[in-house]
Structure formats: C-alpha cells, structure tokens
Design a protein around this motif. Structure first.
Motif, PDB file in Angstrom:
ATOM      1  N   PRO A  52       0.805  -1.207   0.000  1.00  0.00           N
ATOM      2  CA  PRO A  52       0.000   0.000   0.000  1.00  0.00           C
ATOM      3  C   PRO A  52       0.852   1.276   0.000  1.00  0.00           C
ATOM      4  N   VAL A  53       0.186   2.420  -0.196  1.00  0.00           N
ATOM      5  CA  VAL A  53       0.864   3.713  -0.213  1.00  0.00           C
ATOM      6  C   VAL A  53       1.029   4.218   1.213  1.00  0.00           C
ATOM      7  N   ARG A  54       2.264   4.495   1.610  1.00  0.00           N
ATOM      8  CA  ARG A  54       2.531   4.975   2.971  1.00  0.00           C
ATOM      9  C   ARG A  54       2.120   6.442   3.106  1.00  0.00           C
ATOM     10  N   ALA A  55       1.636   6.820   4.285  1.00  0.00           N
ATOM     11  CA  ALA A  55       1.124   8.176   4.487  1.00  0.00           C
ATOM     12  C   ALA A  55       2.226   9.224   4.407  1.00  0.00           C
ATOM     13  N   PHE A  56       3.289   9.068   5.246  1.00  0.00           N
ATOM     14  CA  PHE A  56       4.320  10.102   5.310  1.00  0.00           C
ATOM     15  C   PHE A  56       5.411   9.901   4.270  1.00  0.00           C
ATOM     16  N   ARG A  57       5.501   8.700   3.702  1.00  0.00           N
ATOM     17  CA  ARG A  57       6.526   8.443   2.688  1.00  0.00           C
ATOM     18  C   ARG A  57       6.065   8.808   1.275  1.00  0.00           C
ATOM     19  N   HIS A  58       4.747   8.850   1.078  1.00  0.00           N
ATOM     20  CA  HIS A  58       4.291   9.155  -0.277  1.00  0.00           C
ATOM     21  C   HIS A  58       3.030  10.015  -0.308  1.00  0.00           C
ATOM     22  N   SER A  59       1.974   9.581   0.363  1.00  0.00           N
ATOM     23  CA  SER A  59       0.683  10.225   0.193  1.00  0.00           C
ATOM     24  C   SER A  59       0.704  11.708   0.561  1.00  0.00           C
ATOM     25  N   GLN A  60       1.251  12.022   1.736  1.00  0.00           N
ATOM     26  CA  GLN A  60       1.276  13.425   2.151  1.00  0.00           C
ATOM     27  C   GLN A  60       2.218  14.270   1.292  1.00  0.00           C
ATOM     28  N   PRO A  61       3.468  13.838   1.051  1.00  0.00           N
ATOM     29  CA  PRO A  61       4.327  14.625   0.160  1.00  0.00           C
ATOM     30  C   PRO A  61       3.701  14.824  -1.224  1.00  0.00           C
ATOM     31  N   HIS A  62       3.069  13.773  -1.720  1.00  0.00           N
ATOM     32  CA  HIS A  62       2.416  13.871  -3.028  1.00  0.00           C
ATOM     33  C   HIS A  62       1.356  14.969  -3.023  1.00  0.00           C
ATOM     34  N   SER A  63       0.525  14.994  -1.974  1.00  0.00           N
ATOM     35  CA  SER A  63      -0.538  15.994  -1.914  1.00  0.00           C
ATOM     36  C   SER A  63       0.030  17.404  -1.805  1.00  0.00           C
ATOM     37  N   HIS A  64       1.137  17.568  -1.101  1.00  0.00           N
ATOM     38  CA  HIS A  64       1.745  18.898  -0.979  1.00  0.00           C
ATOM     39  C   HIS A  64       2.307  19.367  -2.318  1.00  0.00           C
ATOM     40  N   LEU A  65       2.916  18.468  -3.064  1.00  0.00           N
ATOM     41  CA  LEU A  65       3.450  18.829  -4.372  1.00  0.00           C
ATOM     42  C   LEU A  65       2.324  19.174  -5.340  1.00  0.00           C
ATOM     43  N   VAL A  66       1.270  18.381  -5.318  1.00  0.00           N
ATOM     44  CA  VAL A  66       0.114  18.681  -6.172  1.00  0.00           C
ATOM     45  C   VAL A  66      -0.481  20.038  -5.793  1.00  0.00           C
ATOM     46  N   GLY A  67      -0.565  20.319  -4.502  1.00  0.00           N
ATOM     47  CA  GLY A  67      -1.099  21.604  -4.068  1.00  0.00           C
ATOM     48  C   GLY A  67      -0.291  22.780  -4.583  1.00  0.00           C
ATOM     49  N   LEU A  68       1.026  22.629  -4.555  1.00  0.00           N
ATOM     50  CA  LEU A  68       1.907  23.675  -5.080  1.00  0.00           C
ATOM     51  C   LEU A  68       1.625  23.922  -6.557  1.00  0.00           C
ATOM     52  N   LEU A  69       1.578  22.847  -7.329  1.00  0.00           N
ATOM     53  CA  LEU A  69       1.399  22.988  -8.777  1.00  0.00           C
ATOM     54  C   LEU A  69      -0.025  23.401  -9.128  1.00  0.00           C
ATOM     55  N   PHE A  70      -0.992  22.983  -8.328  1.00  0.00           N
ATOM     56  CA  PHE A  70      -2.374  23.409  -8.555  1.00  0.00           C
ATOM     57  C   PHE A  70      -2.500  24.916  -8.364  1.00  0.00           C
ATOM     58  N   THR A  71      -1.853  25.432  -7.332  1.00  0.00           N
ATOM     59  CA  THR A  71      -1.858  26.880  -7.123  1.00  0.00           C
ATOM     60  C   THR A  71      -1.254  27.594  -8.323  1.00  0.00           C
ATOM     61  N   TYR A  72      -0.208  26.995  -8.897  1.00  0.00           N
ATOM     62  CA  TYR A  72       0.434  27.606 -10.070  1.00  0.00           C
ATOM     63  C   TYR A  72      -0.511  27.645 -11.263  1.00  0.00           C
ATOM     64  N   ILE A  73      -1.204  26.534 -11.557  1.00  0.00           N
ATOM     65  CA  ILE A  73      -2.036  26.530 -12.776  1.00  0.00           C
ATOM     66  C   ILE A  73      -3.257  27.430 -12.638  1.00  0.00           C
ATOM     67  N   ILE A  74      -3.729  27.653 -11.393  1.00  0.00           N
ATOM     68  CA  ILE A  74      -4.854  28.571 -11.218  1.00  0.00           C
ATOM     69  C   ILE A  74      -4.500  29.947 -11.778  1.00  0.00           C
ATOM     70  N   ALA A  75      -3.255  30.350 -11.592  1.00  0.00           N
ATOM     71  CA  ALA A  75      -2.808  31.673 -12.023  1.00  0.00           C
ATOM     72  C   ALA A  75      -2.202  31.671 -13.418  1.00  0.00           C
ATOM     73  N   THR A  76      -2.201  30.503 -14.079  1.00  0.00           N
ATOM     74  CA  THR A  76      -1.480  30.393 -15.355  1.00  0.00           C
ATOM     75  C   THR A  76      -2.348  29.687 -16.390  1.00  0.00           C
ATOM     76  N   PRO A  77      -3.305  30.389 -16.998  1.00  0.00           N
ATOM     77  CA  PRO A  77      -4.158  29.769 -18.012  1.00  0.00           C
ATOM     78  C   PRO A  77      -3.320  29.235 -19.182  1.00  0.00           C
ATOM     79  N   GLY A  78      -3.647  28.011 -19.602  1.00  0.00           N
ATOM     80  CA  GLY A  78      -2.898  27.392 -20.689  1.00  0.00           C
ATOM     81  C   GLY A  78      -1.918  26.342 -20.225  1.00  0.00           C
ATOM     82  N   VAL A  79      -1.764  26.213 -18.888  1.00  0.00           N
ATOM     83  CA  VAL A  79      -0.909  25.166 -18.313  1.00  0.00           C
ATOM     84  C   VAL A  79      -1.814  24.149 -17.628  1.00  0.00           C
ATOM     85  N   GLN A  80      -1.519  22.869 -17.838  1.00  0.00           N
ATOM     86  CA  GLN A  80      -2.349  21.788 -17.324  1.00  0.00           C
ATOM     87  C   GLN A  80      -1.597  20.975 -16.275  1.00  0.00           C
ATOM     88  N   LEU A  81      -2.346  20.445 -15.309  1.00  0.00           N
ATOM     89  CA  LEU A  81      -1.791  19.592 -14.265  1.00  0.00           C
ATOM     90  C   LEU A  81      -2.472  18.226 -14.334  1.00  0.00           C
TER      91      LEU A  81
END
Length: 241
Positions: A52-81
């Motif tokens: 399974p996917v470990r919480a602190f080894r993958h799931s949480q870091p993954h969500s933080h990285l996605v959050g960073l990039l999601f914030t970026y695409i909100i302000a950048t029309p034409g870029v996809q995540l």
C-alpha cells in the motif's frame, strides 16, 4: 449468461507481473483488467508499483506537491496539471508519473490527450515522489525522460529529505541550482518558484509565499501573455484552414 461470458473473458487476460516484457498495447490490455494496481512500462519491462501507499513516505508529500502545482495553474491559463497519468511516450514506454505539468497543445505544448484519453508525448515537466521507487525514478525512467526531451524532471527523495530538479540542456540533465534567496525557479514555467527546504519540511505557508512571489513577477505575467497570444494565433490558423 452475459455476466458469465464477461467474467470468463476477464479471467483469460493474463495478469501483469514484475519483469514481464510486453508491447505497449499488451501492457494496456492487461493493465485495464487489473483495477487497483499501479504499473508502468519502462523500456518494454513491466514494473508493479509498491502497495500500500505509505502516508508520510508518499501520500502526504504527493498531496503537498500537487497543491503547489495546482496553485500555479490557477494563475497560469494554458498550463495543465495531471495527477498519476499513464503517459504514452513511445511503443516501449508508458510510465505513470506522480505529477505532470504541461503546456496545452493548442498553445505550443509538446504533449496532448489522445482520442482514447491517454496523455501522449513529452510534457514539459514530470515529477515523482520517490521512496521505494527511487532506484527506478533515478535510473531507467531518468534515461527515458532525458532521451525523449522532457525538459524538467523533479524527483522528491522523501527518505533523504531532498529534491532533485533536473533541467535538460544540450541533451543532458543538470541540477537546477537555487538562487541567492534559496529558491529554485523553473526555466520552462516562469513564476514557478520553489522553496525546497519549506516543501520538504512541510512548511506550507512558507512554500506558498515563495510561489506567490513568483506569480507576482514580471516574468510570470509575460509568460501568461505569451500563452494567450499562442492560443489566439492557433485559433486564427484554424479559421484560415
């Protein structure tokens, strides 16, 4: 009767196994018959990802990285995540990176969504959150991404609390060094500024503060303007055609 026939047909499809050597078409056929399993095809070889996917080894870091990039695409029309897309690179390679950031094909991007809903081509940035998969991410996949011209490759080695951010120059991947403020700034996506220490430490307010500075920069404004012009130019060519 219909259900029985369908179940028999499903059982007839061999399961994916680590180390199988398959064509991409056969890989996809078997993969689609195995819901709940995550697998990749790298240089014609099947890799079943750890579960399974470990919480602190993958799931949480993954969500933080996605959050960073999601914030970026909100302000950048034409870029996809994209989160965990199967990426058709060539006939021997269909990795499933954790995150993909790409410019829309209509605005000059190097990847597109196929008619059967796969991501195809060489997107501008691929990111992996690596713990047990680090040897693959920095080995076979590293070479595949470089060969196919993926411009930026970010690997977060969670157990080492380290982020490697590779940029392709002259056919080679080199590390993207932080500037005097300790920020790494994407050359492909202006305004995508990363405070690596804040991200690895889980200091999300500090991470987002650094990104917001990038989003307020003249470079980001110029990039967004350029993406808008690219879309307008493409629309004009389509109308002429």
């Amino acid at each position: 009767m219909t259900t029985t026939i369908h179940s028999a047909a499903t059982r007839a499809i061999p399961e994916l196994e680590n180390g199988d050597r398959l064509t991409r078409a056969e890989f996809e056929r078997r993969y689609e018959a195995m819901p709940g399993v995550r697998a990749e095809l790298i240089e014609g070889v099947v890799y079943i990802m750890a579960s399974p996917v470990r919480a602190f080894r993958h799931s949480q870091p993954h969500s933080h990285l996605v959050g960073l990039l999601f914030t970026y695409i909100i302000a950048t029309p034409g870029v996809q995540l994209f989160d965990n897309p199967s990426l058709r690179i060539d006939l021997d390679n269909e990795p499933q990176p954790d995150v993909v950031l790409s410019i829309e094909s209509a605005r000059g991007g190097r990847s597109l969504i196929s008619a059967d809903d796969y991501l195809e081509g060489s997107p501008e940035l691929v990111a992996e959150v690596a713990s047990s998969s680090a040897s693959i991410d920095l080995g076979a996949k590293f070479l595949v991404y470089r060969r196919h011209g993926i411009g930026e490759y970010l690997v977060w080695r969670v157990l080492d609390r380290t982020i490697d951010w590779f940029v392709l120059r002259d056919g080679r991947y080199g590390q993207l060094a932080p500037d005097s403020d300790g920020l790494r700034k994407s050359p492909t996506f202006p305004g995508l500024w990363l405070d690596s220490e804040a991200l690895t430490a889980g200091d999300l307010p500090k991470m987002i503060a650094a990104l917001n500075r990038g989003l307020a920069s003249p470079e980001h404004a110029a990039f967004v303007e350029g993406l808008g012009r690219a879309k307008a130019d493409q629309a004009g060519l389509t109308e002429q055609g």
